[in-house]
Design a protein around this motif. Sequence first.
Motif, short mmCIF file in Angstrom:
data_model
loop_
_atom_site.label_atom_id
_atom_site.label_comp_id
_atom_site.label_asym_id
_atom_site.label_seq_id
_atom_site.Cartn_x
_atom_site.Cartn_y
_atom_site.Cartn_z
N HIS A 136 -2.71 12.27 4.05
CA HIS A 136 -1.60 11.31 4.11
C HIS A 136 -2.05 9.99 4.74
O HIS A 136 -1.66 8.91 4.26
N ARG A 137 -2.85 10.05 5.78
CA ARG A 137 -3.33 8.82 6.42
C ARG A 137 -4.17 7.99 5.47
O ARG A 137 -4.02 6.77 5.37
N ILE A 138 -5.06 8.66 4.75
CA ILE A 138 -5.93 7.93 3.82
C ILE A 138 -5.12 7.35 2.66
O ILE A 138 -5.31 6.19 2.27
N ALA A 139 -4.20 8.14 2.12
CA ALA A 139 -3.37 7.67 1.01
C ALA A 139 -2.54 6.47 1.42
O ALA A 139 -2.41 5.49 0.67
N GLU A 140 -1.97 6.52 2.61
CA GLU A 140 -1.17 5.40 3.10
C GLU A 140 -2.01 4.14 3.23
O GLU A 140 -1.58 3.04 2.86
N ALA A 141 -3.24 4.30 3.73
CA ALA A 141 -4.12 3.15 3.95
C ALA A 141 -4.57 2.53 2.64
O ALA A 141 -4.52 1.30 2.46
N VAL A 142 -5.01 3.35 1.68
CA VAL A 142 -5.53 2.78 0.44
C VAL A 142 -4.39 2.22 -0.41
O VAL A 142 -4.57 1.23 -1.13
N SER A 143 -3.21 2.84 -0.33
CA SER A 143 -2.07 2.31 -1.06
C SER A 143 -1.69 0.94 -0.53
O SER A 143 -1.42 0.00 -1.31
N ALA A 144 -1.68 0.79 0.78
CA ALA A 144 -1.36 -0.50 1.38
C ALA A 144 -2.39 -1.56 1.02
O ALA A 144 -2.06 -2.75 0.92
N ALA A 145 -3.63 -1.13 0.79
CA ALA A 145 -4.69 -2.07 0.43
C ALA A 145 -4.66 -2.47 -1.05
O ALA A 145 -5.34 -3.41 -1.44
N GLY A 146 -3.88 -1.73 -1.86
CA GLY A 146 -3.77 -2.09 -3.28
C GLY A 146 -4.25 -1.06 -4.26
O GLY A 146 -4.21 -1.28 -5.47
N ALA A 147 -4.70 0.11 -3.78
CA ALA A 147 -5.13 1.16 -4.71
C ALA A 147 -3.93 1.66 -5.51
O ALA A 147 -2.81 1.74 -4.99
N ASN A 148 -4.16 2.01 -6.77
CA ASN A 148 -3.07 2.49 -7.62
C ASN A 148 -3.26 3.91 -8.14
O ASN A 148 -2.41 4.43 -8.85
N LEU A 149 -4.39 4.53 -7.82
CA LEU A 149 -4.63 5.93 -8.15
C LEU A 149 -5.32 6.59 -6.95
O LEU A 149 -6.28 6.03 -6.40
N PHE A 150 -4.83 7.77 -6.56
CA PHE A 150 -5.41 8.49 -5.43
C PHE A 150 -6.27 9.63 -5.94
O PHE A 150 -5.86 10.36 -6.83
N ARG A 151 -7.46 9.77 -5.37
CA ARG A 151 -8.38 10.80 -5.84
C ARG A 151 -8.75 11.76 -4.71
O ARG A 151 -8.65 11.42 -3.52
N GLY A 152 -9.15 12.96 -5.09
CA GLY A 152 -9.60 13.98 -4.15
C GLY A 152 -9.95 15.22 -4.93
O GLY A 152 -9.25 15.59 -5.87
#
Length: 345
Positions: free
Chosen positions: A111-127
Amino acid sequence: MILILKSGATDEQIQHVLDRVDALGLQAHLSRGTYRTIVGIIGDEQKLTEEPLKAIPGVAQVIAVMPPYKLASLDAHPEPSVIDVSGVKIGGGNLAMIAGPCSVEEEDRMHRIAEAVSAAGANLFRGGAFKPRTSPYAFQGMGEEGLKRLRDVGHAHGMPVVTEVTDPRLVDLVSEYSDMLQVGARNMQNFALLTEVGKSERPVLLKRGMSASISDLLMCAEYILSQGNMNVVLCERGIKSFDTATRNLFDVAAVPLVHQLSHLPIIVDPSHATGRPDLIPACAMAGLAAGADGVHIEVHDCPEVAKSDGPQALLPEQYAEVASQMRKLAELLGKTISPLPETIA
């Protein structure tokens, strides 16, 4: 072989062309573009040598010489394909910003990583929930529990998710939880897997094998396309080299070359290409400048405890900086970072 139909071809004429191809025991793939309609023919083209295809009503041109990757070629689809991943568009001037950890890990960390990358402008989350590892003793992923966790995190932050599928038997399971299926470099020529993801309804991210030529990559994409799944995004992630200074050799020339040969979007993965966080920003920018349709970057909030590939991950604040730079470059190039969708199915 490619049949280019006349701009005014009627639906009845188009269906007649498809029926004629079917009567010859061949497979037809219809592609409707903005200005013209094209029929790609798959099968033994020797059956067509005596067939007067140009005489069929509605046919304007017959192109007999084709590369082996017929459906992936520009001849089959002269306009760049735009792939829709649950509302995020890739290709045709739309950029994918894929970010997240190598492996699915603890829920709060995800959740922490997703929140950070989303705020930075990422539009797809990977893992990764299933991890093909060189050593059988290395962390292999959390399996279905990891898929559930990835799906929950994606929903919580409004981000479509992409994760790797490693086995043909797992395609249905992974498709249930993901918005995009990734076929990794080690599985690029796993033809049984390519056939199965080609039968799925999920978009596919196909990574270039570490020893694969561009032709090899496009032929593997052809496997997927031939099964009816036209939603394929290619990924340049580095190839093997004699030089040990970087994890792999980042073949940035592959990006414009693929665009000359194929209509499929291609993104770059500087994380796997270099294995070095200090080189990721420059290589990400180089990929975009070369025409890439997106960038895939691994991000972790504490790389030293990452379950896999920690040394090549950017910290969230480092990702935010490179994402800001990529956004500025995208504006200069006249491209758009596809916004997050309003809802995730």
